[in-house]
Design a protein around this motif. Structure first.
Motif, PDB file in Angstrom:
ATOM      1  N   THR A  20       0.834  -1.212   0.000  1.00 31.49           N
ATOM      2  CA  THR A  20       0.000   0.000   0.000  1.00 31.49           C
ATOM      3  C   THR A  20       0.865   1.259   0.000  1.00 31.49           C
ATOM      4  O   THR A  20       0.650   2.188  -0.790  1.00 31.49           O
ATOM      5  CB  THR A  20      -0.925   0.005   1.226  1.00 31.49           C
ATOM      6  OG1 THR A  20      -1.753  -1.160   1.206  1.00 31.49           O
ATOM      7  CG2 THR A  20      -1.808   1.245   1.229  1.00 31.49           C
ATOM      8  N   ARG A  24       1.268   4.018  -2.980  1.00 32.47           N
ATOM      9  CA  ARG A  24       0.988   5.430  -2.755  1.00 32.47           C
ATOM     10  C   ARG A  24       2.149   6.299  -3.261  1.00 32.47           C
ATOM     11  O   ARG A  24       1.929   7.342  -3.895  1.00 32.47           O
ATOM     12  CB  ARG A  24       0.754   5.670  -1.269  1.00 32.47           C
ATOM     13  CG  ARG A  24       0.264   7.078  -0.946  1.00 32.47           C
ATOM     14  CD  ARG A  24       0.096   7.278   0.551  1.00 32.47           C
ATOM     15  NE  ARG A  24      -0.746   6.249   1.138  1.00 32.47           N
ATOM     16  CZ  ARG A  24      -0.350   5.373   2.060  1.00 32.47           C
ATOM     17  NH1 ARG A  24       0.900   5.418   2.499  1.00 32.47           N
ATOM     18  NH2 ARG A  24      -1.169   4.479   2.552  1.00 32.47           N
ATOM     19  N   SER A  29      -2.027   1.475  -7.647  1.00 31.96           N
ATOM     20  CA  SER A  29      -2.768   0.773  -6.597  1.00 31.96           C
ATOM     21  C   SER A  29      -1.895  -0.299  -5.960  1.00 31.96           C
ATOM     22  O   SER A  29      -0.927  -0.780  -6.550  1.00 31.96           O
ATOM     23  CB  SER A  29      -4.028   0.127  -7.179  1.00 31.96           C
ATOM     24  OG  SER A  29      -3.669  -0.917  -8.083  1.00 31.96           O
ATOM     25  N   SER A  30      -2.258  -0.690  -4.734  1.00 28.89           N
ATOM     26  CA  SER A  30      -1.535  -1.766  -4.056  1.00 28.89           C
ATOM     27  C   SER A  30      -1.682  -3.079  -4.810  1.00 28.89           C
ATOM     28  O   SER A  30      -0.773  -3.912  -4.820  1.00 28.89           O
ATOM     29  CB  SER A  30      -2.039  -1.926  -2.623  1.00 28.89           C
ATOM     30  OG  SER A  30      -3.429  -2.220  -2.612  1.00 28.89           O
ATOM     31  N   SER A  31      -2.809  -3.253  -5.498  1.00 32.19           N
ATOM     32  CA  SER A  31      -3.025  -4.453  -6.305  1.00 32.19           C
ATOM     33  C   SER A  31      -2.036  -4.511  -7.466  1.00 32.19           C
ATOM     34  O   SER A  31      -1.467  -5.569  -7.750  1.00 32.19           O
ATOM     35  CB  SER A  31      -4.464  -4.469  -6.838  1.00 32.19           C
ATOM     36  OG  SER A  31      -4.649  -5.551  -7.728  1.00 32.19           O
TER      37      SER A  31
END
Length: 298
Positions: A20, A24, A29-31
């Motif tokens: 995450t 950022r 995205s973290s995905s």
């Protein structure tokens, strides 16, 4: 993502230990971060991270890959910077550390400022052994043989220590012809600031000869103060030849015991990394050309 992009993702995850947080900072995205790491692990055939519901940690393979990845990204950044700098007037700030020999360095630094007005110099005058990388210096000038394998080095020039006093002093107190003749003379001594120890005079003594007893009316942590006092005719000082070269040539100072002195020192420029910015390159070249163009001890 391309290979360089994947490396950037991997390094950011390794530094933050969070998909995450890495996403950022990278603006994704973290995905997307997780998928990039998974594809990299599949391509390499190793696991780079241990994952649990609570934490992410590097595997041993991941730690090894992190070191290489950082070097690769640093090389790419340096190459891009070189292309950006090419053809442009060097500019920006240089943080440097130099010894407390202002008489030698300041004329060359002043010439550099005139030649490169867009470069800002932040100069630390100090004789202490600084950690170039940990303290964030772009370059340092020091004496002695470089020993830090992390640093690049360039030789600036040689110098020698010589014994000098004014002709008037010698006329009044006698001119030493051998080291033992220094007994009773006023000897102006340099003291190392870091250790508090007196710097030895590099005298070559005959076998079995006793060390001369040096009377010390002045001890100082800076050689420039010794140079001032010796020019006042108040004693004999052991100083670098570059400092007294002009005064000796003008016969305001006189060298003695040259045949009994054993010393040869060197100045070196040290800086981190193999790649340098344009401003650092011109600084290194300028100092190499300007400090000892036909210098004493050369």
């Amino acid at each position: 993502m391309d290979s360089l992009g994947s490396l950037s993702v991997f390094v950011q995850v390794a530094q933050t230990l969070s998909f995450t947080a890495a996403g950022r900072m990278l603006g994704v995205s973290s995905s997307a971060v997780g998928k990039s790491i998974a594809r990299m692990e599949e391509r390499l055939g190793v696991r780079l991270f241990h994952r649990s519901t609570r934490s992410i940690t590097l595997t041993s393979e991941g730690s090894l890959f992190l070191e290489r990845s950082r070097r690769i990204l640093a090389e790419v950044e340096a190459a891009e910077q070189e292309l950006t700098d090419a053809g442009a007037m060097p500019r920006g700030k240089l943080r440097i550390s130099v010894p407390q020999v202002r008489g030698l360095l300041m004329p060359v630094l002043s010439d550099f400022m005139r030649a490169y007005p867009e470069i800002e110099l932040d100069v630390d005058f100090s004789d202490r052994m600084v950690d170039v990388i940990e303290e964030g210096f772009d370059a340092v000038i020091r004496t002695g043989k470089p020993e830090d394998s992390r640093l690049m080095a360039r030789h600036l020039g040689h110098y020698q220590l010589v014994l000098v006093a004014t002709p008037g002093y010698f006329a009044q107190h006698g001119t030493p012809q051998q080291p033992q003749d220094l007994n009773g003379h006023a000897c102006l001594r340099h003291k190392f600031c870091a250790t508090g120890k007196l710097e030895p005079w590099p005298l070559r003594l005959a076998p079995g000869a006793a060390e001369p007893l040096l009377r010390t009316p002045l001890v100082s942590t800076t050689i420039e103060s010794l140079n001032h006092v010796v020019l006042e005719g108040l004693g004999i000082a052991c100083l670098p030849d570059y400092m007294v070269h002009q005064a000796v040539g003008e016969r305001r100072l006189q060298r003695v015991l040259d045949d009994y002195l054993e010393h040869r020192g060197s100045f070196w420029m040290l800086w981190p990394g193999r790649h340098t910015s344009a401003r650092l390159r011109v600084f290194i070249d300028h100092m190499c050309a300007g400090l000892f163009p036909a210098g004493p001890g050369a």
